[in-house]
Scaffold this motif. Sequence first.
Motif: not given
Length: 352
Positions: A284-288, A315-321, A324-330
Amino acid sequence: MKKLHVLFLFIMMIAVTVTSCDDEPLEGVFSVTGDGSDPDAIDPDSEECQTAFDVLAVTQATFSGATASNYAQACEAYSIALQATIAVCGDSSGELQSMLTSLGDCSTADPCLQARVATNVALAAFSNASSDNEEQLCVAYSNALSAQIAACGDADGNIQLTIDSLNCGGDCAAAQEATLVAQEEFNAVDTEDEDALIAACQIYTAALEEEIAACGDEDGSLTAILEDLGDCSSPARDGFVQGTVGGEFINFNTTNVSINGSLLSVVSTDMDRGDTFKFDIVLEQTGDNVMQNTILTVGGVVHTPSIEATTPFVNNITANDGTTIVGTFSGAFTNSDDEEVLTVDGVINIVY
């Protein structure tokens, strides 16, 4: 027509003789030349002989298509025609006598024998085909061979080899068959096996192009399939984790999520390459920059995130419920030799 009529009468005379003698074999010498001459003086090129073979062809075709209800009658007529043909034309090869022997007493239907005879009928027709009916008779011959396999088997595979060697529709038919095979193989490929899918796609594309060249594409359906296939370079499916690593797109198409208390450990794998992308994250942790212990393994070389590089790993996680785990990284990763690998457009879309 007169000769044919005479021979039919002769065959019927033999039929009466056979049935009146309780199916005993014919005995004695029969003059069938019409003038009382020596029947041993056989002329295979005579009109009588040609007529005999015409009658034989009719009874042969009837026998090959006989049903259980008329098998005995058709078999007996075929048997009589074989005897008459042997008497009039001779049988130096022994083929006619061999078939006569195979018929037996006609009391029991023999589907395999009928299938073999049907194949001979189809082959004879195909061998005498014209340009107008060659394709049709070729298909009929191929179908007869297939029916023979069904009825008799094909232990040595020779019948199937004959079928495979036929080209009943010319280049167009061969191209259509090749496309059908390529389509079936393409549809059967595991969608998670990118290399296999791309290879099957390329084969399917080539087959479609060959069919268009050989047959045309009047309704545009083949061209539409080609357009849907594209250049066959797209990934088999959107992976749970995707990104460009060192300038090369990688599709991590399988993922395993293990849970230890509130900590999720994620392992995504590119099944074709063997590369992996691992990270931990608190449920449930999200964010940068909330991903922990991130490890990228490419080509067997382990890389860890670099936050000191010119392009640091973010990285940035927008969903972690919990489902699902949704996010981006680079950003940059480095190996044990401090060699840098840059990741771009990383996407996480995990459902577990």
